[in-house]
Design a protein around this motif. Structure first.
Motif, short mmCIF file in Angstrom:
data_model
loop_
_atom_site.label_atom_id
_atom_site.label_comp_id
_atom_site.label_asym_id
_atom_site.label_seq_id
_atom_site.Cartn_x
_atom_site.Cartn_y
_atom_site.Cartn_z
N THR A 1 0.86 -1.19 0.00
CA THR A 1 0.00 0.00 0.00
C THR A 1 0.89 1.23 0.00
N ARG A 2 0.52 2.23 -0.79
CA ARG A 2 1.35 3.42 -1.00
C ARG A 2 0.71 4.65 -0.37
N ASN A 3 1.56 5.57 0.03
CA ASN A 3 1.12 6.73 0.78
C ASN A 3 0.43 7.75 -0.15
N PRO A 4 -0.79 8.18 0.17
CA PRO A 4 -1.48 9.15 -0.68
C PRO A 4 -0.75 10.48 -0.81
N TYR A 5 0.14 10.80 0.14
CA TYR A 5 0.89 12.06 0.06
C TYR A 5 2.19 11.92 -0.73
N ASP A 6 2.62 10.70 -0.95
CA ASP A 6 3.79 10.40 -1.79
C ASP A 6 3.76 8.91 -2.07
N PRO A 7 3.25 8.49 -3.23
CA PRO A 7 3.09 7.07 -3.51
C PRO A 7 4.40 6.27 -3.52
N GLY A 8 5.52 6.93 -3.43
CA GLY A 8 6.78 6.23 -3.31
C GLY A 8 7.13 5.87 -1.88
N ARG A 9 6.24 6.22 -0.93
CA ARG A 9 6.52 6.05 0.50
C ARG A 9 5.54 5.07 1.16
N SER A 10 5.96 4.57 2.31
CA SER A 10 5.15 3.65 3.11
C SER A 10 3.96 4.38 3.74
N VAL A 11 2.92 3.61 4.03
CA VAL A 11 1.78 4.13 4.79
C VAL A 11 1.87 3.73 6.26
N GLY A 12 2.93 2.99 6.63
CA GLY A 12 2.99 2.44 7.98
C GLY A 12 2.13 1.19 8.07
N GLY A 13 1.83 0.78 9.28
CA GLY A 13 1.02 -0.41 9.46
C GLY A 13 0.87 -0.75 10.94
N SER A 14 0.11 -1.74 11.27
CA SER A 14 -0.41 -2.66 10.29
C SER A 14 -1.76 -2.23 9.72
N SER A 15 -2.36 -1.18 10.28
CA SER A 15 -3.64 -0.67 9.74
C SER A 15 -3.36 0.35 8.63
N GLY A 16 -2.38 0.00 7.78
CA GLY A 16 -1.97 0.94 6.74
C GLY A 16 -2.99 1.12 5.64
N GLY A 17 -3.63 0.03 5.22
CA GLY A 17 -4.66 0.15 4.20
C GLY A 17 -5.82 1.00 4.67
N ALA A 18 -6.20 0.83 5.93
CA ALA A 18 -7.30 1.63 6.49
C ALA A 18 -6.95 3.11 6.50
N ALA A 19 -5.75 3.44 6.96
CA ALA A 19 -5.34 4.85 7.05
C ALA A 19 -5.26 5.49 5.67
N ALA A 20 -4.69 4.77 4.71
CA ALA A 20 -4.56 5.32 3.36
C ALA A 20 -5.92 5.49 2.70
N ALA A 21 -6.83 4.54 2.93
CA ALA A 21 -8.18 4.65 2.35
C ALA A 21 -8.91 5.86 2.92
N LEU A 22 -8.73 6.13 4.20
CA LEU A 22 -9.32 7.32 4.81
C LEU A 22 -8.73 8.59 4.20
N ALA A 23 -7.40 8.64 4.16
CA ALA A 23 -6.74 9.85 3.65
C ALA A 23 -7.13 10.13 2.20
N ALA A 24 -7.25 9.07 1.41
CA ALA A 24 -7.56 9.22 -0.02
C ALA A 24 -9.05 9.35 -0.31
N ARG A 25 -9.86 9.45 0.76
CA ARG A 25 -11.31 9.66 0.62
C ARG A 25 -12.01 8.49 -0.04
N MET A 26 -11.48 7.29 0.16
CA MET A 26 -12.20 6.09 -0.28
C MET A 26 -13.14 5.59 0.80
N LEU A 27 -12.86 5.95 2.07
CA LEU A 27 -13.71 5.61 3.21
C LEU A 27 -13.85 6.85 4.08
N THR A 28 -14.93 6.88 4.89
CA THR A 28 -15.10 7.97 5.85
C THR A 28 -14.68 7.56 7.26
#
Length: 469
Positions: free
Chosen positions: A138-165
């Motif tokens: 999973t790639r960071n919405p602020y820089d897709p070349g970077r990590s989103v962290g984890g382990s709830s990384g997909g959740a955080a990135a989906a929130l940031a990218a406005r795919m989930l509320t």
């Protein structure tokens, strides 16, 4: 403001009063996922769009179940959602379909949530960097070349990218805090026992990991926490605290905030992390709170040894059967093998000594909370690193001796089950987001959320900086 830019509570109100339909929300969600998920890879195992739209239409025609009625949610891929795969990021479970909802998923569904798929996670949730051989990185919405962290990384990135509320997550070693900080959203590790896990396996010994909420504002965080919270009779340590949302905007009064700094030099920080933290603490003081520096209150090495002992004990307890099969062992990531082998080598007295250390730390921190109301540490010791990096091997010239040593800053809260809210703290000169851990005494979840709400009203960082996608 678009549908998906709204907070979850505002969207819920719009659905309730008929200003928007669930089918419109679902269509907007599917359109947004189609537009950005290929670049981010936060949502995995997405369900068929036509089936989801049909469920949304049915929700529009049905009585409201709860505040989440008609709101799409994707479940972290460590929890079971009926009829969806639960890979846990492991090829050992790739394609395995869940026969029923886990307890937490059932509670979300009972409140009206529409389950659309899963959010990505590292293999077995090990390591604060979201990549695995099943779904990729999973790639960071602020820089897709970077990590989103984890382990709830997909959740955080989906929130940031406005795919989930809103999104669910879990946290053993910072897994709701580091990804929230690195994606400019809020994440909360509740007081341990507040949100019960799945009543399976041992329910007495392991008191490290907890489920919890993620959101783009503290009010949504509180609302989702209240939905997740509640006693489960199959879990003897589960609690039933008062709801947190009703008091989210209550007057808070002056908070005594203690900054633990680098723990007497024990926690190396990458350049800019301390500056971001200090700037945020100045803002806290500007809100009328009393901020002071706190000297290292406990031996960091003793705390770390306690942590890695109890963590390996827990990981090996959950996964030793996989390791025992040579063919399955071949498919485990090296970090999982390392944890399991350490756990299998422990004696009962090793575990006892580790638990004595955490007991001593609990007594120390309880005395510390006589002097302060909230303790503060950064959410991570470094900025989001390159997505192709497995884990940082050094920070500020200091070698990291394990795959997770670079996240030592989260251990003071995790080891003894303290509640923590990650608040977005702004951006470094590199343009990358960072966060702060607001750590409270046991049971202070509502007060931490009130402080986070005050901070959000003053800063609203999730709206402050455009994303790269």
């Amino acid at each position: 403001m678009s549908i998906l830019d709204q907070t979850a509570l505002n969207l819920s109100a719009s659905l309730e009063n008929g200003e928007v339909r669930a089918v419109d929300v679902m269509q907007a969600t599917l359109d947004r996922i189609a537009a950005v998920n290929a670049d981010i890879n936060a949502i995995v195992s997405l369900r068929d769009g036509d089936a989801l739209l049909a469920e949304a239409r049915a929700a529009d025609a049905a009585p409201r179940k709860g505040w989440l009625h008609g709101i799409p949610i994707a479940i972290k891929d460590l929890s079971n959602a009926k009829d969806l795969p639960t890979s846990m990021g492991s090829p050992l479970y790739d394609g395995v379909i869940a026969e029923k909802d886990d307890l937490i998923v059932a509670r979300l569904r009972a409140a009206g949530a529409l389950i659309i798929g899963k959010t990505n996670t590292p293999e077995f949730g090990l390591g604060s960097h979201t990549f695995n051989p099943v779904h990729g990185a999973t790639r960071n919405p602020y820089d897709p070349g970077r990590s989103v962290g984890g382990s709830s990384g997909g959740a955080a990135a989906a929130l940031a990218a406005r795919m989930l509320t809103v999104a669910d997550g879990s946290d053993m070693m910072g897994s709701l805090r580091n990804p929230a900080g690195w994606n400019n959203v809020y994440g909360m590790r509740p007081t341990w026992g507040t949100v019960p896990g799945e009543p399976a396996g041992d329910v007495y010994l392991h008191q490290l990991s907890t489920l919890g909420p993620m959101a783009r504002c503290p009010a949504d965080l509180a609302a989702l926490l209240d939905t997740m919270t509640g006693v489960d009779t199959g879990q003897p340590h589960s609690k039933s605290p008062d709801p947190t949302l009703p008091s989210i905007s209550a007057p808070l009064g002056v908070q005594r905030i203690g900054y633990l700094g680098d723990w007497g030099g024990a926690f190396p920080y990458e350049s800019g992390v301390s500056q971001l933290t200090n700037d945020a603490l100045e803002q806290m003081a500007g809100l009328g709170h009393k901020v002071s520096d706190i000297a290292a209150p406990f031996d960091a090495d003793r705390m770390w040894e306690s942590w890695i002992t109890l963590r390996s004990f827990a990981v090996s307890g959950a996964n030793h059967a996989l390791y025992a099969d040579p063919e399955q062992r071949k498919l485990l990531k090296p970090e999982a093998v390392w944890e399991i082998e350490r756990g299998l080598s422990l004696s009962a007295m090793d575990v006892n000594h580790a638990s004595m250390a955490r007991s001593d730390w609990l007594r120390t921190v309880n005395a510390l909370f006589e002097q302060v109301d909230v303790l503060v540490l950064p959410s991570a010791q470094c900025w989001p690193f390159e997505v192709d990096t497995v884990y940082p091997t050094e920070i500020a010239g200091v070698a990291m001796d394990t795959y997770h040593r670079w996240m030592q800053v989260v251990i003071p809260a995790s080891l003894i089950g303290l509640p923590v809210v990650n608040i977005p703290a702004g951006f470094g000169e590199n343009g990358l987001p960072g966060g702060l851990q607001l750590i409270g005494r046991h049971g202070s979840d509502a007060a931490l959320l009130q402080l986070a709400q005050q901070w959000h009203q003053a800063t609203d960082w999730p709206r402050a900086r455009p994303m790269a996608v």
